[in-house]
Design a protein around this motif. Sequence first.
Motif, short mmCIF file in Angstrom:
data_model
loop_
_atom_site.label_atom_id
_atom_site.label_comp_id
_atom_site.label_asym_id
_atom_site.label_seq_id
_atom_site.Cartn_x
_atom_site.Cartn_y
_atom_site.Cartn_z
N SER A 102 0.79 -1.23 0.00
CA SER A 102 0.00 0.00 0.00
C SER A 102 0.83 1.28 0.00
O SER A 102 0.33 2.34 -0.40
N ARG A 103 2.09 1.22 0.44
CA ARG A 103 2.94 2.41 0.40
C ARG A 103 3.69 2.43 -0.93
O ARG A 103 4.65 1.68 -1.12
N TYR A 104 3.29 3.28 -1.81
CA TYR A 104 3.82 3.23 -3.18
C TYR A 104 5.27 3.68 -3.26
O TYR A 104 5.97 3.34 -4.21
N GLU A 105 5.76 4.44 -2.28
CA GLU A 105 7.18 4.78 -2.29
C GLU A 105 8.03 3.53 -2.08
O GLU A 105 9.19 3.47 -2.50
N ARG A 106 7.47 2.52 -1.44
CA ARG A 106 8.13 1.21 -1.36
C ARG A 106 7.82 0.38 -2.60
O ARG A 106 8.71 -0.23 -3.19
N ARG A 107 6.58 0.37 -2.97
CA ARG A 107 6.14 -0.53 -4.04
C ARG A 107 6.79 -0.20 -5.38
O ARG A 107 7.06 -1.11 -6.18
N VAL A 108 7.05 1.07 -5.63
CA VAL A 108 7.65 1.44 -6.91
C VAL A 108 9.04 0.82 -7.07
O VAL A 108 9.56 0.71 -8.18
N GLN A 109 9.64 0.38 -5.96
CA GLN A 109 10.97 -0.24 -6.01
C GLN A 109 10.94 -1.66 -6.57
O GLN A 109 11.96 -2.15 -7.05
N TRP A 110 9.78 -2.32 -6.48
CA TRP A 110 9.73 -3.72 -6.93
C TRP A 110 8.58 -4.02 -7.89
O TRP A 110 8.63 -5.02 -8.61
N ASP A 111 7.55 -3.22 -7.92
CA ASP A 111 6.40 -3.47 -8.79
C ASP A 111 6.69 -2.92 -10.18
O ASP A 111 6.71 -1.70 -10.38
N GLN A 112 6.88 -3.80 -11.14
CA GLN A 112 7.23 -3.39 -12.50
C GLN A 112 6.08 -2.68 -13.21
O GLN A 112 6.27 -2.08 -14.27
N GLY A 113 4.87 -2.75 -12.63
CA GLY A 113 3.73 -2.10 -13.26
C GLY A 113 3.61 -0.63 -12.93
O GLY A 113 2.84 0.09 -13.57
N ILE A 114 4.36 -0.15 -11.90
CA ILE A 114 4.28 1.24 -11.47
C ILE A 114 5.50 2.00 -11.98
O ILE A 114 6.64 1.59 -11.76
N ALA A 115 5.26 3.12 -12.68
CA ALA A 115 6.37 3.91 -13.21
C ALA A 115 6.80 5.00 -12.23
O ALA A 115 7.97 5.10 -11.87
N GLU A 116 5.85 5.83 -11.79
CA GLU A 116 6.14 6.94 -10.89
C GLU A 116 5.00 7.08 -9.89
O GLU A 116 3.87 6.68 -10.17
N GLN A 117 5.29 7.68 -8.73
CA GLN A 117 4.25 7.90 -7.73
C GLN A 117 4.59 9.13 -6.91
O GLN A 117 5.76 9.50 -6.79
N THR A 118 3.57 9.75 -6.37
CA THR A 118 3.79 10.88 -5.47
C THR A 118 2.59 11.05 -4.55
O THR A 118 1.44 10.78 -4.95
N VAL A 119 2.82 11.45 -3.33
CA VAL A 119 1.75 11.72 -2.36
C VAL A 119 1.37 13.19 -2.48
O VAL A 119 2.23 14.07 -2.36
N LEU A 120 0.10 13.46 -2.73
CA LEU A 120 -0.37 14.83 -2.89
C LEU A 120 -0.87 15.43 -1.58
O LEU A 120 -0.74 16.62 -1.35
N ARG A 121 -1.48 14.60 -0.75
CA ARG A 121 -1.99 15.05 0.55
C ARG A 121 -1.79 13.94 1.57
O ARG A 121 -1.81 12.76 1.21
N SER A 122 -1.64 14.31 2.83
CA SER A 122 -1.47 13.31 3.89
C SER A 122 -2.08 13.83 5.18
O SER A 122 -1.82 14.97 5.59
N TYR A 123 -2.92 13.00 5.79
CA TYR A 123 -3.60 13.38 7.04
C TYR A 123 -3.39 12.31 8.09
O TYR A 123 -3.36 11.11 7.77
#
Length: 266
Positions: A102-123
């Motif tokens: 669920s944390r894409y900053e981790r997932r982008v390291q191993w999931d070949q289906g994800i190219a880029e990710q960024t968090v826009l808001r956090s609460y």
Amino acid sequence: HAGVTMARVLAVSRMLAAQLPPMKTGVDGPTPPADMSATLSAACAAYQSLVDSPEWEHEYTRGGIRVTSMAIPGCASRRYRVDMEYDNCTKERAETLLMEVSRYERRVQWDQGIAEQTVLRSYGAGPGDLGSTSVLAYTSRAAIGGLIKPRIFVDCRRTYEAEDGSLRSVAVDWAADDDRVPVASYTRGRNMAGGGCMVRPVDAATGRWRVTIMGAVDLGGWLPPKLVNQSVRDAFWDILDGVTHRVEKATGARAVRSDEAWAPKA
């Protein structure tokens, strides 16, 4: 010429990715806006209503990962689900598993289906941590040999511990922040309500926990439903297969790779 073409494709991909806002690690406030909370509460309820539904139909089981699907009323695309179990698991290790998915900053390291990710808001807590609500934008890579082009998704998500002791991260499409990402550069994809990831104990004596990912995806544009279904189904299998090594190495939990675990009981 093929090399030049690929170089141009990679250059354009990097240029588009650079337009995504930088990762925000700060917290925008203790609680999300009311409309976001209402959207996520409905998405969590939809997930709960689907997870134990008897309507799931078996597609295939491979490598210890069971793939099932169900029809979506009025839609040619199907809702997909993948399940896998881990032994020698604890709540702490189950949380690590959830965070890897669920944390894409981790997932982008191993999931070949994800190219880029960024968090826009956090609460609340940090983005993707238990007790947090966040808005995430990510781009997917081309799929099925380039037949499906890259998409951009913007989701709001809630990561939490449910009353039954399961750990969950539920996500759903969130259009209110489309103006913060370059949606015009991509085809806009959308994750429908009822999708997310859950890790829950199934046998406390052996330390067995089950991870479940569910989702229904609108890839946007016009694509044959069969192609969409194949892409989503296989992408879900790839997620559970891809995260296994990282979780086993980091925690000592062991993925149950035997398909017999999913055989109907006599």
